[in-house]
Scaffold this active site. Structure first.
Site, PDB file in Angstrom:
ATOM      1  CE  LYS A 275      -3.131   2.692   3.028  1.00  0.00           C
ATOM      2  NZ  LYS A 275      -4.009   2.697   4.222  1.00  0.00           N
ATOM      3  CE  LYS A 287      -6.426   9.005   7.778  1.00  0.00           C
ATOM      4  NZ  LYS A 287      -7.061   7.967   8.601  1.00  0.00           N
ATOM      5  CG  ASP A 298      -1.749   5.534   4.729  1.00  0.00           C
ATOM      6  OD1 ASP A 298      -1.528   4.568   5.477  1.00  0.00           O
ATOM      7  OD2 ASP A 298      -2.858   5.765   4.217  1.00  0.00           O
ATOM      8  CD  GLU A 359      -6.700   5.137   2.476  1.00  0.00           C
ATOM      9  OE1 GLU A 359      -7.669   5.238   3.247  1.00  0.00           O
ATOM     10  OE2 GLU A 359      -5.530   4.988   2.884  1.00  0.00           O
ATOM     11  NE  ARG A 361     -10.632  -1.413   4.321  1.00  0.00           N
ATOM     12  CZ  ARG A 361     -11.102  -1.571   5.545  1.00  0.00           C
ATOM     13  NH1 ARG A 361     -12.259  -2.180   5.736  1.00  0.00           N
ATOM     14  NH2 ARG A 361     -10.426  -1.137   6.591  1.00  0.00           N
TER      15      ARG A 361
HETATM   16  N1  BES Z   1      -4.016   4.873   6.802  1.00  0.00           N
HETATM   17  C1  BES Z   1      -5.090   4.632   7.689  1.00  0.00           C
HETATM   18  C2  BES Z   1      -4.719   3.734   8.860  1.00  0.00           C
HETATM   19  C3  BES Z   1      -3.679   4.221   9.826  1.00  0.00           C
HETATM   20  C4  BES Z   1      -4.078   4.754  11.041  1.00  0.00           C
HETATM   21  C5  BES Z   1      -2.349   4.108   9.551  1.00  0.00           C
HETATM   22  C6  BES Z   1      -3.121   5.172  11.945  1.00  0.00           C
HETATM   23  C7  BES Z   1      -1.399   4.542  10.457  1.00  0.00           C
HETATM   24  C8  BES Z   1      -1.787   5.069  11.646  1.00  0.00           C
HETATM   25  C9  BES Z   1      -6.228   3.956   6.937  1.00  0.00           C
HETATM   26  O1  BES Z   1      -6.362   4.283   5.598  1.00  0.00           O
HETATM   27  C10 BES Z   1      -7.518   4.342   7.604  1.00  0.00           C
HETATM   28  O2  BES Z   1      -7.832   5.485   7.602  1.00  0.00           O
HETATM   29  N2  BES Z   1      -8.207   3.360   8.134  1.00  0.00           N
HETATM   30  C11 BES Z   1      -9.466   3.565   8.772  1.00  0.00           C
HETATM   31  C12 BES Z   1     -10.381   2.461   8.331  1.00  0.00           C
HETATM   32  C13 BES Z   1     -11.815   2.631   8.731  1.00  0.00           C
HETATM   33  C14 BES Z   1     -12.410   3.847   8.074  1.00  0.00           C
HETATM   34  C15 BES Z   1     -12.582   1.390   8.341  1.00  0.00           C
HETATM   35  C16 BES Z   1      -9.262   3.523  10.285  1.00  0.00           C
HETATM   36  O3  BES Z   1      -8.400   2.779  10.746  1.00  0.00           O
HETATM   37  O4  BES Z   1      -9.930   4.282  10.974  1.00  0.00           O
HETATM   38 ZN    ZN Z   2      -4.668   4.921   4.684  1.00  0.00          ZN
HETATM   39 MN    MN Z   3      -7.508   6.029   5.307  1.00  0.00          MN
END
Ligand code: BES
Ligand code: ZN
Ligand code: MN
Length: 508
Positions: A275, A287, A298, A359, A361
């Site tokens: 990714k 966010k 990321d 995003e 996935r």
């Molecule tokens: N890139 C983030 C996950 C992440 C969080 C990486 C903290 C490093 C540190 C990912 O794309 C994300 O935003 N995931 C969401 C998924 C949810 C919306 C199902 C999450 O973890 O909140």
């Molecule tokens: Zn992400």
């Molecule tokens: Mn994300």
């Protein structure tokens, strides 16, 4: 042009440690073991300074501690650096690695140009080849600093950092030298992965990631193909394309193919899928502002894939490997994909977007499909996928999911060998049921409970026919608090050592 980072070089010498003219001479010390002969004779040369330190309690050699001594010309080195190994019964390769990182970390803090590490005590159970590899990796890890955009020279650091491992036995020296060669390749690659992650999104965007990949591929005789947004559209890679739609920096898929010169141990290539969201703002499902800048990292999974490809090419591993990097920038914009959108992914499966911040996935499912089309039967993806994984495991371990127990065990072994820890989490039917869609085949978000597991379950839908493992490295972008004793803040380049160990074990 950003400035060059500190150039670290590690070598070995058979030498008398009292005569080494270096800025710093370092030794590990156990808190409860009898002094080695070398430590005793050094103590004598320094008029008992080491035993006095222990006696007055300023340095008890606890794991993670260190102290500098000034030698006032009693030996050739300007300073002596003692680092604690802690109790001898708790000695393990992880503590040995951390202590050697600490040595480099502290020496660079003092702006030392040259460092000698006296290997009088060693990694428990290891041979000297292994020791050379561990110490070289550790020195690169601890010596790394990210300052390529700091133009003011008030930090006055040296441009080079030259490290010599010292041992008094010629046979050991030969083995150390062999190990150092490998450890340096891995350490340098891991540090460049860190640099890629530390570079902000205005410097490292998908096309620039592709440029870096092309450069590394060309230098190491790896084939490299990059699909731009037009080619992605032609191929109907609806996951990657839609995630990248809101950005002016368009998405890219980067495909690296390493074919060894001689016979490979595997016929069907192993795929590493990374990714590489060069910035994850969350998109329309934006966010919160706090710490959003950290989402420049990321793309840590993609960096791990790219730099692992470099390592295996440099090590000439007899194994066929394909690296697939899914690079995009996730932003809100008039052109962004929206919550509620239904996407048709490269596989043909449709996905209802419930959250544009899920995003990872969506870009990975196209990468996984690409791996299958390239005939890969073992597929490992690496991704900063979910915050939930960090909630589950903290910042100490990456999550591991797999549809194949043997593959999971191999990754657990590689994690132990490389000191890049993983912990297995469930990939099971209950979680798969949760991401099944109502108005599309799948949805990209389930409940908040077990979000690391349902995220993995989503990915698993695209790799049913092959052995697959998913590494959720969201907690491993930057150091846990406890690591800041021996390495700098910012990216830790997680995954390069783990994947390299996995692939190395495949050919033994
Ligand atoms: N890139 C983030 C996950 C992440 C969080 C990486 C903290 C490093 C540190 C990912 O794309 C994300 O935003 N995931 C969401 C998924 C949810 C919306 C199902 C999450 O973890 O909140
Ligand atoms: Zn992400
Ligand atoms: Mn994300």
């Amino acid at each position: 042009m950003p400035k060059q980072l500190i150039k670290i070089d590690v070598k070995v010498a058979k030498a008398d440690i009292m005569k080494l003219k270096v800025d710093c001479l370092a030794l590990g010390v156990y808190s409860d073991a009898k002094n080695s002969e070398i430590l005793d004779s050094l103590d004598k040369k320094l008029d008992g300074a080491i035993s006095r330190l222990k006696k007055i309690g300023d340095f008890k050699a606890a794991a993670g501690s260190s102290i500098f001594l000034y030698t006032h010309g009693k030996i050739a080195a300007e300073r002596v650096l003692l680092v604690g190994f802690g109790e001898i019964k708790k000695a393990c390769s992880e503590i040995f690695r951390q202590a050697n990182s600490k040595i480099a970390f502290e020496a660079v803090n003092l702006k030392a140009k040259s460092l000698a590490i006296c290997l009088h005590y060693n990694e428990p159970g290891a041979d000297f080849e292994r020791i050379g590899k561990t110490v070289a990796e550790a020195v690169h890890f601890g010596g790394y600093r990210y300052d390529e955009f700091v133009t003011q020279q008030e930090n006055g650091r040296s441009n080079t950092f030259s490290v010599t491992l010292v041992n008094d036995n010629q046979k050991n020296v030969a083995k150390l030298s062999k190990g150092i060669k490998v450890g340096q390749i891995i350490g340098k690659a891991q540090n460049f992965a860190r640099t890629l992650c530390n570079r902000p999104a205005n410097i490292l965007y998908p096309q620039e990631f592709a440029n870096q990949a092309k450069k590394i591929a060309a230098a190491n005789k790896i084939s490299c193909t990059v699909f731009d947004e037009k080619q992605l559209a032609r191929k109907k890679m609806g996951g990657l394309l839609n995630v990248g739609r809101g950005a002016t920096n368009k998405p890219r898929m980067i495909i690296l193919k390493y074919t060894p010169k001689g016979r490979a141990k595997n016929k069907e290539p192993i795929a590493l899928v990374g990714k590489a969201i060069t910035f994850d703002s969350g998109g329309i499902s934006l966010k919160p502002a706090t710490d959003m800048h950290e989402m420049k990292m990321d793309m840590t999974g993609g960096a791990a894939v790219l730099m692992t490809m470099e390592v295996i090419a440099k090590l000439k591993l007899p194994v066929n490997v394909i690296g697939i990097i899914c690079a995009a920038e996730n932003r809100p914009d008039g052109a962004s994909y929206l919550p509620g959108d239904i996407l048709t992914t490269f596989s043909g499966k449709t996905v209802e977007v419930l959250n544009t911040d899920a995003e990872g996935r969506l870009v990975l499912c196209d990468g996984l499909e690409q791996a299958k089309r390239l005939n890969c039967k073992t597929v490992i993806d690496v991704a900063t996928l979910t915050g939930a994984c960090v909630v589950a495991l903290g910042k100490h371990k990456a999550g591991l999911f797999s549809n194949n127990e043997k593959l999971a065990e191999k990754l657990e072994k590689a994690a132990k060998d490389s000191s890049e820890p993983v912990w297995q989490l469930p990939y099971e039917q209950e979680y798969i049921d949760e991401i099944k869609g109502k108005i599309a085949d799948l949805k990209n978000q389930a409940t908040r409970w077990g979000a690391a597991c349902n995220g993995a379950a989503f990915l698993g839908e695209f790799v049913k026919e092959v052995s697959w493992a998913h590494l959720d490295i969201a907690g491993k972008t930057d150091p846990a608090e406890s690591m800041l004793k021996y390495t700098t803040a910012g990216s830790i380049g997680f995954g390069v050592r783990l994947l390299t160990s996995f692939l190395t074990n495949e050919v033994i």
